[in-house]
Scaffold this active site. Structure first.
Site, short mmCIF file in Angstrom:
data_model
loop_
_atom_site.label_atom_id
_atom_site.label_comp_id
_atom_site.label_asym_id
_atom_site.label_seq_id
_atom_site.Cartn_x
_atom_site.Cartn_y
_atom_site.Cartn_z
N LYS A 1 -1.11 -1.20 -4.24
CA LYS A 1 -2.21 -0.24 -4.24
C LYS A 1 -1.55 1.13 -4.28
O LYS A 1 -0.96 1.57 -3.30
CB LYS A 1 -3.09 -0.40 -3.01
CG LYS A 1 -4.25 0.60 -2.99
CD LYS A 1 -5.10 0.49 -1.73
CE LYS A 1 -6.19 1.55 -1.75
NZ LYS A 1 -7.01 1.54 -0.50
N TYR B 1 0.87 -1.18 0.00
CA TYR B 1 0.00 0.00 0.00
C TYR B 1 0.90 1.23 0.00
O TYR B 1 1.50 1.59 1.01
CB TYR B 1 -0.90 -0.02 1.23
CG TYR B 1 -2.04 0.98 1.22
CD1 TYR B 1 -2.27 1.83 0.14
CD2 TYR B 1 -2.91 1.07 2.30
CE1 TYR B 1 -3.31 2.73 0.15
CE2 TYR B 1 -3.96 1.97 2.31
CZ TYR B 1 -4.16 2.79 1.23
OH TYR B 1 -5.20 3.69 1.24
#
Length: 304
Positions: free
Chosen positions: A167, A139
């Site tokens: 992400k 992330y």
């Protein structure tokens, strides 16, 4: 959970709905999970930031994983579980606890607050990937972590065995983002993570997206990922801006409550419930994005 398809498509990071007494609304969570998959989502994320995971105790976290995991198993969907922190040792413990949960991957943030060097971030991820029972999705969200990663660091992360994606949520479309999307990275998926910029990242070649906004009009986000329709992308970006007008997931919860999909709009401190103007704007943006079933003015009246 072993899935025979690559990581991609629209993934919905589920909120954690609460009952009036503040406990986890298990039935509502299960309903949201099925609804997202009915809309064509490729997978669900449990215990992400949108889930207010930092405010859930161990028992509640277990409940969320059990419910979302069961739905994903029933539906053959990709289950990702949020795990990890800025402590490599504790992050490893959280990842090892995912064994047997049915998780297909873990969403692991770039270490935050301590702001290690890029070499430190890479060493952190290497250590986690080497011992994790599930693949990792990194992330990358520098406006929350305080840590910016350049393209060389991103490519090094992509090459680590056991890392299957990122992400990517850097608050815009910068040169490194364009370079990352243009790289040939077999077995590694770039997923849009900024809802407002997701249509642009999908147009540039992102394999999919992890979007809190996809609680709303899931099927339209799936359509956008499939067709690249520019007009639809603009409408969905406007909807995303509306639901992020206040801290996530406050507006999303207000909208879901207005539609009767969760028992209440409540969030846990330090978040506060969304205000009425933000709800009204988001409901109108929902209409404009193409959900003709919604009666905006009636819903506003019912919510007030």
């Amino acid at each position: 959970m072993d899935l025979d398809r690559p990581l991609g498509g629209i993934h919905v990071p589920l909120i954690t709905p609460f009952d009036a007494d503040g406990t986890v609304a298990a039935a509502a969570l299960e309903g949201l999970a099925h609804s997202a998959l009915d809309g064509g989502a490729a997978g669900l994320v449990a215990l992400g930031t949108t889930a207010e995971a930092a405010t859930l105790d161990a028992e509640e976290r277990g409940t969320v994983i059990e419910i979302v995991g069961r739905v994903c198993r029933e539906r053959g969907a990709w289950l990702t579980v949020g795990a990890g922190s800025n402590d490599t040792r504790r992050s490893g413990e959280e990842l090892r606890a995912l064994a047997g949960t049915g998780a297909a991957a873990a969403l692991v943030p770039v270490p935050y607050f301590t702001r290690p060097s890029e070499a430190g971030v890479i060493a952190h991820v290497e250590a986690l990937a080497a011992d994790s029972p599930v693949p990792l999705i990194i992330y990358n969200i520098p406006y929350r972590t305080g840590q910016t990663l350049g393209i060389e660091a991103l490519l090094r992360l992509a090459a680590i065995p056991g890392v299957v994606g990122v992400k990517h949520a850097v608050g815009g479309i910068d040169q490194d983002t364009v370079a990352l999307l243009g790289a040939e990275l077999p077995g590694f998926a770039v997923l849009a993570g900024d809802d407002v910029f997701a249509p642009a990242l999908l147009a540039l070649g992102a394999a999919g997206a992890v979007l809190a906004s996809a609680h709303l009009l899931t099927e339209r986000w799936v359509e956008l990922a499939r067709t690249g329709d520019r007009a639809l992308g603009h409408r969905l970006a406007t909807l995303a801006a509306a639901v992020f007008a206040e801290p996530n997931p406050t507006v999303i919860k207000a909208v879901l409550h207005a539609h009767g999909r969760i028992p209440g709009p409540g969030v846990r401190l330090p978040l506060l419930p969304a205000g009425g103007p933000s709800l009204e704007t988001a409901l109108r943006a929902w209409d404009a994005a193409g959900d003709t079933r919604v009666r905006t003015h009636a819903l506003i009246g019912e919510a007030s």
